[in-house]
Design a protein around this motif. Structure first.
Motif, PDB file in Angstrom:
ATOM      1  N   PRO A 508       0.820  -1.220   0.000  1.00 55.58           N
ATOM      2  CA  PRO A 508       0.000   0.000   0.000  1.00 55.58           C
ATOM      3  C   PRO A 508       0.851   1.265   0.000  1.00 55.58           C
ATOM      4  O   PRO A 508       1.901   1.334   0.649  1.00 55.58           O
ATOM      5  N   LEU A 509       0.375   2.255  -0.749  1.00 59.60           N
ATOM      6  CA  LEU A 509       1.010   3.559  -0.733  1.00 59.60           C
ATOM      7  C   LEU A 509       0.053   4.570  -0.116  1.00 59.60           C
ATOM      8  O   LEU A 509      -1.112   4.639  -0.494  1.00 59.60           O
ATOM      9  N   GLY A 510       0.544   5.356   0.848  1.00 60.31           N
ATOM     10  CA  GLY A 510      -0.277   6.386   1.449  1.00 60.31           C
ATOM     11  C   GLY A 510      -1.168   5.854   2.561  1.00 60.31           C
ATOM     12  O   GLY A 510      -0.996   4.734   3.068  1.00 60.31           O
ATOM     13  N   SER A 511      -2.142   6.672   2.920  1.00 60.70           N
ATOM     14  CA  SER A 511      -3.061   6.330   4.001  1.00 60.70           C
ATOM     15  C   SER A 511      -4.046   5.254   3.557  1.00 60.70           C
ATOM     16  O   SER A 511      -4.179   4.956   2.378  1.00 60.70           O
ATOM     17  N   VAL A 512      -4.762   4.692   4.542  1.00 60.67           N
ATOM     18  CA  VAL A 512      -5.778   3.690   4.223  1.00 60.67           C
ATOM     19  C   VAL A 512      -6.827   4.276   3.281  1.00 60.67           C
ATOM     20  O   VAL A 512      -7.279   3.614   2.345  1.00 60.67           O
ATOM     21  N   ALA A 513      -7.208   5.524   3.531  1.00 60.16           N
ATOM     22  CA  ALA A 513      -8.212   6.162   2.677  1.00 60.16           C
ATOM     23  C   ALA A 513      -7.741   6.242   1.235  1.00 60.16           C
ATOM     24  O   ALA A 513      -8.545   6.152   0.293  1.00 60.16           O
ATOM     25  N   GLU A 514      -6.434   6.362   1.032  1.00 61.61           N
ATOM     26  CA  GLU A 514      -5.900   6.478  -0.317  1.00 61.61           C
ATOM     27  C   GLU A 514      -5.807   5.118  -1.024  1.00 61.61           C
ATOM     28  O   GLU A 514      -6.120   5.013  -2.205  1.00 61.61           O
ATOM     29  N   HIS A 515      -5.361   4.118  -0.309  1.00 62.08           N
ATOM     30  CA  HIS A 515      -5.110   2.844  -0.997  1.00 62.08           C
ATOM     31  C   HIS A 515      -6.245   1.835  -0.857  1.00 62.08           C
ATOM     32  O   HIS A 515      -6.232   0.784  -1.509  1.00 62.08           O
ATOM     33  N   ASN A 516      -7.240   2.146  -0.030  1.00 64.82           N
ATOM     34  CA  ASN A 516      -8.258   1.139   0.283  1.00 64.82           C
ATOM     35  C   ASN A 516      -9.014   0.628  -0.942  1.00 64.82           C
ATOM     36  O   ASN A 516      -9.299  -0.566  -1.052  1.00 64.82           O
ATOM     37  N   VAL A 517      -9.346   1.527  -1.879  1.00 61.08           N
ATOM     38  CA  VAL A 517     -10.110   1.105  -3.055  1.00 61.08           C
ATOM     39  C   VAL A 517      -9.357   0.046  -3.840  1.00 61.08           C
ATOM     40  O   VAL A 517      -9.902  -0.995  -4.230  1.00 61.08           O
ATOM     41  N   ARG A 518      -8.064   0.294  -4.028  1.00 65.81           N
ATOM     42  CA  ARG A 518      -7.298  -0.637  -4.863  1.00 65.81           C
ATOM     43  C   ARG A 518      -6.820  -1.866  -4.088  1.00 65.81           C
ATOM     44  O   ARG A 518      -6.672  -2.944  -4.667  1.00 65.81           O
ATOM     45  N   THR A 519      -6.584  -1.747  -2.795  1.00 68.68           N
ATOM     46  CA  THR A 519      -6.249  -2.964  -2.045  1.00 68.68           C
ATOM     47  C   THR A 519      -7.464  -3.882  -1.969  1.00 68.68           C
ATOM     48  O   THR A 519      -7.329  -5.113  -2.052  1.00 68.68           O
ATOM     49  N   GLY A 550       7.332 -12.281   3.153  1.00 62.91           N
ATOM     50  CA  GLY A 550       8.023 -13.404   2.531  1.00 62.91           C
ATOM     51  C   GLY A 550       7.465 -13.836   1.196  1.00 62.91           C
ATOM     52  O   GLY A 550       7.886 -14.850   0.636  1.00 62.91           O
ATOM     53  N   ALA A 551       6.516 -13.084   0.644  1.00 57.58           N
ATOM     54  CA  ALA A 551       5.937 -13.441  -0.651  1.00 57.58           C
ATOM     55  C   ALA A 551       6.902 -13.077  -1.772  1.00 57.58           C
ATOM     56  O   ALA A 551       7.765 -12.202  -1.620  1.00 57.58           O
ATOM     57  N   SER A 552       6.766 -13.739  -2.899  1.00 55.73           N
ATOM     58  CA  SER A 552       7.633 -13.471  -4.042  1.00 55.73           C
ATOM     59  C   SER A 552       7.017 -12.483  -5.023  1.00 55.73           C
ATOM     60  O   SER A 552       7.694 -11.981  -5.913  1.00 55.73           O
ATOM     61  N   ILE A 553       5.713 -12.246  -4.868  1.00 54.10           N
ATOM     62  CA  ILE A 553       4.996 -11.337  -5.762  1.00 54.10           C
ATOM     63  C   ILE A 553       4.293 -10.280  -4.920  1.00 54.10           C
ATOM     64  O   ILE A 553       3.759 -10.594  -3.850  1.00 54.10           O
ATOM     65  N   ALA A 554       4.291  -9.056  -5.409  1.00 58.94           N
ATOM     66  CA  ALA A 554       3.602  -7.966  -4.710  1.00 58.94           C
ATOM     67  C   ALA A 554       2.725  -7.210  -5.695  1.00 58.94           C
ATOM     68  O   ALA A 554       3.006  -7.151  -6.898  1.00 58.94           O
ATOM     69  N   VAL A 555       1.654  -6.636  -5.150  1.00 57.23           N
ATOM     70  CA  VAL A 555       0.777  -5.767  -5.933  1.00 57.23           C
ATOM     71  C   VAL A 555       0.797  -4.390  -5.284  1.00 57.23           C
ATOM     72  O   VAL A 555       0.410  -4.229  -4.125  1.00 57.23           O
ATOM     73  N   LEU A 556       1.261  -3.402  -6.031  1.00 55.12           N
ATOM     74  CA  LEU A 556       1.332  -2.034  -5.544  1.00 55.12           C
ATOM     75  C   LEU A 556      -0.053  -1.403  -5.634  1.00 55.12           C
ATOM     76  O   LEU A 556      -0.708  -1.457  -6.681  1.00 55.12           O
ATOM     77  N   CYS A 557      -0.487  -0.807  -4.518  1.00 53.14           N
ATOM     78  CA  CYS A 557      -1.853  -0.263  -4.453  1.00 53.14           C
ATOM     79  C   CYS A 557      -1.830   1.167  -3.932  1.00 53.14           C
ATOM     80  O   CYS A 557      -1.289   1.434  -2.851  1.00 53.14           O
ATOM     81  N   GLY A 558      -2.427   2.078  -4.667  1.00 51.41           N
ATOM     82  CA  GLY A 558      -2.509   3.465  -4.231  1.00 51.41           C
ATOM     83  C   GLY A 558      -3.292   4.277  -5.236  1.00 51.41           C
ATOM     84  O   GLY A 558      -3.935   3.744  -6.137  1.00 51.41           O
ATOM     85  N   THR A 559      -3.210   5.580  -5.089  1.00 49.73           N
ATOM     86  CA  THR A 559      -3.894   6.469  -6.033  1.00 49.73           C
ATOM     87  C   THR A 559      -2.973   6.774  -7.203  1.00 49.73           C
ATOM     88  O   THR A 559      -1.749   6.579  -7.131  1.00 49.73           O
ATOM     89  N   ASP A 560      -3.538   7.279  -8.293  1.00 50.71           N
ATOM     90  CA  ASP A 560      -2.712   7.653  -9.445  1.00 50.71           C
ATOM     91  C   ASP A 560      -1.710   8.737  -9.059  1.00 50.71           C
ATOM     92  O   ASP A 560      -0.578   8.748  -9.564  1.00 50.71           O
ATOM     93  N   ARG A 561      -2.120   9.621  -8.182  1.00 49.03           N
ATOM     94  CA  ARG A 561      -1.187  10.683  -7.769  1.00 49.03           C
ATOM     95  C   ARG A 561      -0.018  10.089  -6.999  1.00 49.03           C
ATOM     96  O   ARG A 561       1.141  10.483  -7.210  1.00 49.03           O
ATOM     97  N   ARG A 562      -0.301   9.145  -6.111  1.00 48.15           N
ATOM     98  CA  ARG A 562       0.784   8.478  -5.380  1.00 48.15           C
ATOM     99  C   ARG A 562       1.705   7.730  -6.334  1.00 48.15           C
ATOM    100  O   ARG A 562       2.925   7.712  -6.166  1.00 48.15           O
ATOM    101  N   TYR A 563       1.115   7.100  -7.335  1.00 47.48           N
ATOM    102  CA  TYR A 563       1.942   6.386  -8.305  1.00 47.48           C
ATOM    103  C   TYR A 563       2.893   7.349  -8.999  1.00 47.48           C
ATOM    104  O   TYR A 563       4.079   7.048  -9.218  1.00 47.48           O
ATOM    105  N   ALA A 564       2.369   8.530  -9.379  1.00 44.35           N
ATOM    106  CA  ALA A 564       3.203   9.509 -10.074  1.00 44.35           C
ATOM    107  C   ALA A 564       4.333  10.018  -9.183  1.00 44.35           C
ATOM    108  O   ALA A 564       5.467  10.204  -9.643  1.00 44.35           O
ATOM    109  N   ASP A 565       4.035  10.204  -7.894  1.00 48.03           N
ATOM    110  CA  ASP A 565       5.023  10.788  -6.983  1.00 48.03           C
ATOM    111  C   ASP A 565       5.976   9.743  -6.401  1.00 48.03           C
ATOM    112  O   ASP A 565       7.182  10.009  -6.242  1.00 48.03           O
ATOM    113  N   GLU A 566       5.462   8.565  -6.060  1.00 42.61           N
ATOM    114  CA  GLU A 566       6.255   7.598  -5.299  1.00 42.61           C
ATOM    115  C   GLU A 566       6.331   6.211  -5.937  1.00 42.61           C
ATOM    116  O   GLU A 566       7.017   5.327  -5.436  1.00 42.61           O
ATOM    117  N   GLY A 567       5.625   6.021  -7.053  1.00 43.67           N
ATOM    118  CA  GLY A 567       5.497   4.680  -7.610  1.00 43.67           C
ATOM    119  C   GLY A 567       6.808   4.040  -8.003  1.00 43.67           C
ATOM    120  O   GLY A 567       7.088   2.888  -7.648  1.00 43.67           O
TER     121      GLY A 567
END
Length: 630
Positions: A508-519, A550-567
């Motif tokens: 997750p990127l950002g607060s719960v409110a930011e990433h909750n939809v995509r998580t 310990g997982a080998s695969i991850a799914v990045l979850c956040g808002t488009d703005r977070r992706y642009a800034d921190e993705g």
């Protein structure tokens, strides 16, 4: 705007057109705003953007109103029987609650006990499976049954002739039968539809001979059942099922009249069996349309008053899920509602666990049968749905859908006739190809999650008890949920072998409110394929959380703005933490400006083929496990 309403023969008030035009303008305004376009760039009829199309090619509009009114059809009991075949049906009883008993049971006394118990507890028609007993057992099986009060349908497979002889002998003995003219018997010979799904039944010559015998009896005996459910279970759409079933019925009519029966006598030897689904309006229209189409066939044959063949509805086996099977109770309730309101003469509700072995859920088959029976009794006794004949009549939507479905079914019939009739179309592969085309289209919609199967590809429950190994698919039935459930089966095997399910880390990127939809989206998607999503919530140390998982695969979850800034940095952090593959919950365009070393390895969106994506992930996550077929 130009008036697109077809000429229905119904007078319209000009004010309705003005109101509709105003509504179109409002629709255009909302669509233009939501799509961020100029209203002038929308189609001439912007409401068409809100319409949907069925697998039969029928357009379902967003709104129906007085402008969609059609001429009133005749009352129940009159040609073309759209509103029902029986004008004097007992409104206190409604449709017949048909209970299926005896299939696979070897003890005649046990079958008799099931029959009597069912009749005492709400069943009003019998569908008796005699596949595992002898014809000589029939008197014992039907002992205590008042045959002039309880209609009987036999399910005897390729021994039908012997069982019919035994039944006729029982009727001739008049044992317990006070009024032979009131006896209603269906022999259910179905050679032409048996040929579609390779069922082992009697041949056409035997069916015709049975019809000839039945036609001369004092009781009401129909020898032939046109079983449209075989087309539905194979993947056919509603109008397709009706059109193919009517084509089968027409083939029977030709054989029966060639054998010497009049058109009216031949028509009196045929009943129809159709599937009822949880698409309640589709089911209502389907049964109404089927009566219209068959009545038209009878009219062409010169016997319009005999075109009122009975309809037996069976809740769809294809819609039944093995996962979260309790939801099947809701599916069958909607299906029974649709069939009853649509005017089916008898309805059979399949047990909610019919796709599972007996006892798989820790409940008895008698419990499942009781729930199936009580589903109908609740609709009849508490909701009083049987007290009004054709209660959907006059609904602009239902009447429009009925007519369009009848037109589509008639087109299917014409296509089959152009192939030389049903037998020729079946032999050439035309019928199978048509059904397969619809089946593949539906499977694609389910795989892309455009069509939801609750508890399977939407809102799955990974915590439910694993199913028994080695479940064989029902012959001839393509269940809607099968592909997703195959992935869940693989997850169960992994759980058994390793003690845990395949898992993927949600980053997750950002607060719960930011990433909750995509998580939430990612977790739901992964769970539908049997993959457990580990969601750490809002974190300050993304790399540490990934290493701890310990997982080998991850799914990045956040808002488009977070992706642009921190993705991009988040992707690099995950890889440095040991993640071998980074996926993004979102579109590729969200990383359009990211450097190559900061780009995800794949993208999970609502438009992907979930089956393909989840199968690839499951292959990777279980590559070291035994993946022998279930």
């Amino acid at each position: 705007m130009a008036d697109s309403t077809p000429d229905t023969g119904v007078d319209r008030d000009d004010s309705l057109d003005a109101a509709f035009t105003a509504w179109q303008g409002a629709v255009a305004g909302v669509l233009a705003k939501s799509r961020r376009v100029d209203a002038n760039t929308l189609p001439e009829h912007p409401e068409s953007l809100l319409a949907s199309t069925t697998y039969d090619g029928i357009t379902i509009n967003a709104l129906y109103g007085p402008r969609d009114a059609r001429p009133e059809v005749p009352l129940p009991g009159a040609f073309p029987f759209v509103r029902g075949r029986d004008a004097s049906r007992d409104v206190a009883r409604g449709w017949l609650v048909a209970g299926s008993v005896g299939v696979g049971e070897k003890d005649p006394a046990a079958i008799n006990s099931l029959i009597l118990n069912g009749l005492e507890n709400g069943i009003s028609a019998l569908w008796v499976g005699v596949d595992s007993v002898a014809p000589s057992d029939l008197p014992q099986i039907l002992s205590g049954v008042l045959l002039d009060l309880a209609p009987v349908t036999l399910d005897a497979g390729n021994r039908l002739v012997d069982f019919a002889d035994a039944l006729f002998a029982l009727l001739d003995s008049a044992d317990g039968t006070e009024n032979r003219s009131a006896v209603d018997v269906r022999l259910a010979a179905s050679p032409l539809t048996d040929a579609f799904d390779s069922s082992n039944g009697v041949d056409l010559d035997a069916a015709v001979a049975l019809a000839q015998t039945a036609s001369g009896r004092a009781e009401s005996v129909r020898a032939i059942t046109v079983d449209g459910t075989v087309f539905h279970d194979g993947g056919a759409a509603d109008a397709q099922e009706v059109g193919m079933a009517v084509a089968v019925g027409l083939e029977y009519l030709r054989s029966l009249t060639a054998a010497g029966l009049t058109a009216a006598q031949a028509l009196a030897q045929i009943e129809f069996r159709f599937a009822a689904t949880d698409g309640q309006f589709d089911t209502i229209a389907k049964f109404r349309a089927a009566r219209r189409v068959w009545a038209r066939v009878a009219q062409v044959c010169g016997a319009p008053d005999s075109g009122d063949a009975p309809q037996h509805a069976v809740t769809s086996a294809a819609m039944m899920a093995q996962r979260d099977p309790w939801v099947n109770m809701l599916r069958t309730t909607l299906a029974a509602f649709g069939a009853g309101v649509g005017g089916a003469d008898s309805v059979t509700v399949l047990p909610f666990d019919v796709s599972l072995p007996p006892g798989a859920l820790g409940v008895s088959r008698s419990f499942s049968n009781r729930i199936a029976r009580n589903t109908q009794l609740l609709l009849l006794e508490e909701s009083h749905l049987g007290r009004v004949l054709d209660p959907a009549a006059g609904s602009w939507y239902v009447e429009d859908l009925t007519d369009k479905m009848a037109e589509s079914a008639w087109s299917v019939l014409q296509e089959i006739e152009s192939e030389g009739g049903y037998a020729a179309a079946l032999e050439s592969g035309f019928v199978r190809r048509a059904v397969d085309t619809t089946r593949e289209e539906r499977a694609s919609d389910i795989a892309h999650r455009r069509t939801a199967v609750t508890g399977v590809n939407e809102f799955p429950n990974l915590a439910e008890k694993p199913l028994p190994e080695g479940l064989a698919p029902a012959a001839g039935t393509t269940r809607y949920a099968a592909q997703f459930e195959a992935l869940r089966d693989r997850s169960d095997r992994a759980l058994e072998q390793t003690g845990s399910r395949p898992q993927i880390f949600l980053a997750p990127l950002g607060s719960v409110a930011e990433h909750n939809v995509r998580t939430t989206f990612a977790a739901n998607l992964l769970a539908s394929g049997g993959i457990h999503a580990v969601d750490p919530g809002a974190v300050t140390d993304l790399g540490g959380a990934a290493r701890e998982c310990g997982a080998s695969i991850a799914v990045l979850c956040g808002t488009d703005r977070r992706y642009a800034d921190e993705g991009a940095e988040a992707v690099r952090t995950l890889r440095n933490a040991g993640i071998e593959r980074v996926l993004l919950a979102g579109p590729e365009k969200a990383f359009a400006d990211a450097p190559d070393d900061g780009r995800p390895d794949g993208y999970l969106t609502a438009k992907i083929d979930a089956i393909a994506a989840l199968t690839e992930l499951m292959d990777e996550l279980t590559s070291t496990l035994d993946r022998s077929p279930a």
